[in-house]
Each structure stands twice: as structure tokens, then as C-alpha cells.
Design a protein around this motif. Structure first.
Motif, PDB file in Angstrom:
ATOM      1  N   ARG A  63       0.835  -1.205   0.000  1.00 35.78           N
ATOM      2  CA  ARG A  63       0.000   0.000   0.000  1.00 35.78           C
ATOM      3  C   ARG A  63       0.873   1.260   0.000  1.00 35.78           C
ATOM      4  O   ARG A  63       1.913   1.303   0.644  1.00 35.78           O
ATOM      5  CB  ARG A  63      -0.896   0.012   1.231  1.00 35.78           C
ATOM      6  CG  ARG A  63      -1.945  -1.078   1.189  1.00 35.78           C
ATOM      7  CD  ARG A  63      -2.882  -1.025   2.390  1.00 35.78           C
ATOM      8  NE  ARG A  63      -3.868  -2.088   2.294  1.00 35.78           N
ATOM      9  CZ  ARG A  63      -3.680  -3.327   2.725  1.00 35.78           C
ATOM     10  NH1 ARG A  63      -2.546  -3.663   3.302  1.00 35.78           N
ATOM     11  NH2 ARG A  63      -4.639  -4.227   2.593  1.00 35.78           N
ATOM     12  N   GLN A  64       0.346   2.256  -0.668  1.00 36.22           N
ATOM     13  CA  GLN A  64       1.015   3.544  -0.730  1.00 36.22           C
ATOM     14  C   GLN A  64       0.465   4.451   0.358  1.00 36.22           C
ATOM     15  O   GLN A  64      -0.745   4.522   0.563  1.00 36.22           O
ATOM     16  CB  GLN A  64       0.793   4.175  -2.105  1.00 36.22           C
ATOM     17  CG  GLN A  64       1.501   5.496  -2.291  1.00 36.22           C
ATOM     18  CD  GLN A  64       1.384   6.010  -3.710  1.00 36.22           C
ATOM     19  OE1 GLN A  64       1.087   5.262  -4.632  1.00 36.22           O
ATOM     20  NE2 GLN A  64       1.612   7.308  -3.870  1.00 36.22           N
ATOM     21  N   GLU A  65       1.370   5.121   1.062  1.00 36.08           N
ATOM     22  CA  GLU A  65       1.006   6.121   2.064  1.00 36.08           C
ATOM     23  C   GLU A  65       1.754   7.395   1.702  1.00 36.08           C
ATOM     24  O   GLU A  65       2.967   7.473   1.905  1.00 36.08           O
ATOM     25  CB  GLU A  65       1.394   5.633   3.464  1.00 36.08           C
ATOM     26  CG  GLU A  65       0.686   4.346   3.865  1.00 36.08           C
ATOM     27  CD  GLU A  65       1.262   3.737   5.139  1.00 36.08           C
ATOM     28  OE1 GLU A  65       2.035   4.416   5.849  1.00 36.08           O
ATOM     29  OE2 GLU A  65       0.940   2.572   5.405  1.00 36.08           O
ATOM     30  N   PHE A 120       5.828   3.850  -0.324  1.00 34.50           N
ATOM     31  CA  PHE A 120       5.099   2.617  -0.615  1.00 34.50           C
ATOM     32  C   PHE A 120       5.667   1.537   0.286  1.00 34.50           C
ATOM     33  O   PHE A 120       6.870   1.306   0.308  1.00 34.50           O
ATOM     34  CB  PHE A 120       5.251   2.209  -2.085  1.00 34.50           C
ATOM     35  CG  PHE A 120       4.291   1.125  -2.481  1.00 34.50           C
ATOM     36  CD1 PHE A 120       3.136   1.433  -3.176  1.00 34.50           C
ATOM     37  CD2 PHE A 120       4.528  -0.202  -2.150  1.00 34.50           C
ATOM     38  CE1 PHE A 120       2.230   0.440  -3.538  1.00 34.50           C
ATOM     39  CE2 PHE A 120       3.637  -1.192  -2.495  1.00 34.50           C
ATOM     40  CZ  PHE A 120       2.486  -0.884  -3.194  1.00 34.50           C
ATOM     41  N   THR A 173       3.941  -5.231   1.626  1.00 31.07           N
ATOM     42  CA  THR A 173       3.427  -6.069   2.714  1.00 31.07           C
ATOM     43  C   THR A 173       3.323  -7.530   2.297  1.00 31.07           C
ATOM     44  O   THR A 173       3.110  -8.387   3.143  1.00 31.07           O
ATOM     45  CB  THR A 173       2.044  -5.589   3.178  1.00 31.07           C
ATOM     46  OG1 THR A 173       1.148  -5.609   2.057  1.00 31.07           O
ATOM     47  CG2 THR A 173       2.120  -4.190   3.762  1.00 31.07           C
ATOM     48  N   GLU A 195      -7.131  -5.267  -1.379  1.00 31.74           N
ATOM     49  CA  GLU A 195      -6.860  -3.825  -1.402  1.00 31.74           C
ATOM     50  C   GLU A 195      -5.370  -3.540  -1.430  1.00 31.74           C
ATOM     51  O   GLU A 195      -4.868  -2.662  -0.721  1.00 31.74           O
ATOM     52  CB  GLU A 195      -7.564  -3.115  -0.247  1.00 31.74           C
ATOM     53  CG  GLU A 195      -9.073  -3.252  -0.304  1.00 31.74           C
ATOM     54  CD  GLU A 195      -9.787  -2.538   0.821  1.00 31.74           C
ATOM     55  OE1 GLU A 195      -9.132  -2.077   1.782  1.00 31.74           O
ATOM     56  OE2 GLU A 195     -11.028  -2.434   0.746  1.00 31.74           O
ATOM     57  N   LEU A 196      -4.659  -4.300  -2.260  1.00 30.71           N
ATOM     58  CA  LEU A 196      -3.217  -4.136  -2.440  1.00 30.71           C
ATOM     59  C   LEU A 196      -2.940  -3.647  -3.850  1.00 30.71           C
ATOM     60  O   LEU A 196      -3.748  -3.823  -4.756  1.00 30.71           O
ATOM     61  CB  LEU A 196      -2.489  -5.464  -2.214  1.00 30.71           C
ATOM     62  CG  LEU A 196      -2.588  -6.071  -0.821  1.00 30.71           C
ATOM     63  CD1 LEU A 196      -1.943  -7.448  -0.805  1.00 30.71           C
ATOM     64  CD2 LEU A 196      -1.944  -5.157   0.207  1.00 30.71           C
ATOM     65  N   GLU A 197      -1.765  -3.049  -4.012  1.00 32.93           N
ATOM     66  CA  GLU A 197      -1.327  -2.600  -5.326  1.00 32.93           C
ATOM     67  C   GLU A 197       0.005  -3.265  -5.645  1.00 32.93           C
ATOM     68  O   GLU A 197       0.878  -3.382  -4.780  1.00 32.93           O
ATOM     69  CB  GLU A 197      -1.173  -1.074  -5.332  1.00 32.93           C
ATOM     70  CG  GLU A 197      -0.817  -0.514  -6.678  1.00 32.93           C
ATOM     71  CD  GLU A 197      -0.803   1.012  -6.695  1.00 32.93           C
ATOM     72  OE1 GLU A 197      -0.551   1.561  -7.774  1.00 32.93           O
ATOM     73  OE2 GLU A 197      -1.011   1.640  -5.641  1.00 32.93           O
TER      74      GLU A 197
END
Length: 161
Positions: free
Chosen positions: A41-43, A47, A50, A86-88
Motif C-alpha cells: 500500500r502507498q502512504e 510505498f 506487505t 486492497e493491495l497494489e
């Protein structure tokens, strides 16, 4: 909303790196390339990886060279998994039998195709846990070209945590 191309630091857990190298090493013992994927996930502009994804793949050895093939059914399964989790997808990592470079096949048949994605090529079938500085690290630009980058510096910094 932030885009993957906005990322200036990619954080990867050591365990993800080690497990990926082990898979590529196993394929390499059979004289085949292996491929793994990093998702997370990007914050903001960071990135965080995980998850290590090892797609179902078939190693191919031809007179023209080696490659790891991931078929359409597996790509669909991966996309569903990423969506539901919900991963990229941020990076693809694969091994080469000798030196690390991005081949024309690597350019044309990438799995990570979002602008800002990383592609890392590990030399010598990943027979040791190479430092990223010993690998070839590329990033997909807005024109669809894979550009070699220095992974030790922003905006392409990769940090093993």
C-alpha cells in the motif's frame, strides 16, 4: 489521490527479499529464471510492501534464451487477489542466468505496468542474496519506457526494513 509515480521511497521487509531470492534460487538450480512480485500500500510518497507474491509460472528455455511465463488465467487470479486484498502491485523481480539487465522481452512482457512500477533483475539466478546495488533496478516512466535508476536515492529509493 497519490499515484505510484509519486512514490519516492519503497520499503521492503527483509523477509520478503529473502523469500523472493529463495524462490528465484530454486528455479535457478534448474537453470530457469524465476519471478516474484511485491505488493502493498502507498502512504503519501512512501510505498510499503506487505506481501510477496509468487505467481504460478512456467520456466522456458529456448535457443534464444530463458524466460518465466505467467499465463492469462494466473494474471486474472492475481488481479482478483490484489483487488480483494486492497493491495497494489509495485514491483516485479526476476532472475537472469548471468548479468542483470532489462532485456527487450522484459520490456515487452512486464506484469507490473503502472507508471512508477519497479522492475528488478537479479544476476546469476539469485544464487546469493544480492544487494540491490548489484541488481539492475528499473522504473516505468510516463512514456512506457523502463529506465534504469539508482535505488539508493530518491525518487527511486528502496529501503530494506
Amino acid at each position: 489521490m497519490s499515484e505510484l509515480s509519486d512514490v519516492i521511497e519503497l520499503q521492503v521487509p527483509l523477509q520478503v527479499m529473502q523469500e523472493g531470492y529463495e524462490f528465484m534460487r530454486t528455479a535457478g538450480r534448474m537453470r530457469l529464471e524465476g519471478m516474484v512480485l511485491w505488493a502493498g500500500r502507498q502512504e503519501d510518497r512512501t510505498f510499503r510492501v506487505t506481501e510477496l507474491i509468487i505467481p504460478r509460472q512456467r520456466g522456458l528455455s529456448t535457443p534464444d534464451g530463458l524466460c518465466a511465463i505467467v499465463d492469462g488465467t494466473e494474471l486474472r487470479r492475481l488481479n482478483i487477489h490484489l483487488y480483494q486484498s486492497e493491495l497494489e502491485l509495485v514491483a516485479q523481480i526476476h532472475s537472469h542466468p548471468d548479468r542483470a539487465y532489462h532485456s527487450s522481452t522484459d520490456d515487452r512482457h512486464a506484469i507490473a505496468t503502472t507508471i512508477g512500477s519497479f522492475s528488478i533483475v537479479v544476476p546469476n539466478f539469485a544464487m546469493v542474496n544480492y544487494a540491490l546495488a548489484e541488481c539492475a533496478v528499473y522504473r516505468l516512466d510516463e512514456y512506457g519506457s523502463w529506465l534504469e535508476v539508482d535505488e539508493s536515492l530518491p525518487p527511486n529509493k528502496i529501503v530494506v526494513i
